[in-house]
Design a protein around this motif. Sequence first.
Motif, PDB file in Angstrom:
ATOM      1  N   CYS A  86       2.402  -1.997  12.842  1.00 34.57           N
ATOM      2  CA  CYS A  86       1.816  -1.516  11.587  1.00 34.57           C
ATOM      3  C   CYS A  86       0.303  -1.627  11.646  1.00 34.57           C
ATOM      4  N   MET A 111       8.524  -5.477   1.816  1.00 33.25           N
ATOM      5  CA  MET A 111       7.727  -4.404   2.411  1.00 33.25           C
ATOM      6  C   MET A 111       6.612  -4.026   1.438  1.00 33.25           C
ATOM      7  N   GLN A 113       4.107  -0.602   0.680  1.00 36.75           N
ATOM      8  CA  GLN A 113       4.108   0.830   0.962  1.00 36.75           C
ATOM      9  C   GLN A 113       2.740   1.414   0.658  1.00 36.75           C
ATOM     10  N   THR A 118       3.612   5.206   4.411  1.00 39.97           N
ATOM     11  CA  THR A 118       3.864   4.204   5.440  1.00 39.97           C
ATOM     12  C   THR A 118       4.401   2.925   4.807  1.00 39.97           C
ATOM     13  N   GLU A 119       5.454   2.349   5.408  1.00 38.31           N
ATOM     14  CA  GLU A 119       6.008   1.087   4.935  1.00 38.31           C
ATOM     15  C   GLU A 119       5.916   0.052   6.047  1.00 38.31           C
ATOM     16  N   CYS A 120       5.509  -1.160   5.680  1.00 39.30           N
ATOM     17  CA  CYS A 120       5.423  -2.247   6.646  1.00 39.30           C
ATOM     18  C   CYS A 120       5.927  -3.531   6.014  1.00 39.30           C
ATOM     19  N   GLU A 121       6.622  -4.312   6.818  1.00 37.43           N
ATOM     20  CA  GLU A 121       7.070  -5.626   6.370  1.00 37.43           C
ATOM     21  C   GLU A 121       5.950  -6.629   6.606  1.00 37.43           C
TER      22      GLU A 121
END
Length: 133
Positions: A86, A111, A113, A118-121
Amino acid sequence: MLLAPASASGPVQLAQVTIEQRVIIRVPLARQRSAQVEPPVEWQEKKGPKCLAIRSIRGASVTAKNSIDMTLINGERYRARLERGCRAVDFWSGFYVEATRDGSLCSGRDMIQARGGTECEIDTFRRLVADDE
């Protein structure tokens, strides 16, 4: 409930409808203060918590390629390190967080957004302390 038309001798059929609700919170990026000329602060990372209260997050800033710094209402700062792959630059215009039952944003679970999708943990949180030199 929905009722199907019933004849005098036929059974009544019932159906169930479930309505779900999502609450999404927008976290803006902190504005840069161009009028004041202050020396940049060097931050030192310390062990951070597993979770942050979502309602306490006041703003965020992108300071590294894989992390986002968050400022809380009480002035504390935390660095959210994003999962591998990410890029923090994708979150330059702020991000969205989906509200959870416990009201917390947790590493290894939640997560964020970007406005672009775009999605990231969040991998970990690190507490930031001003480096006293």
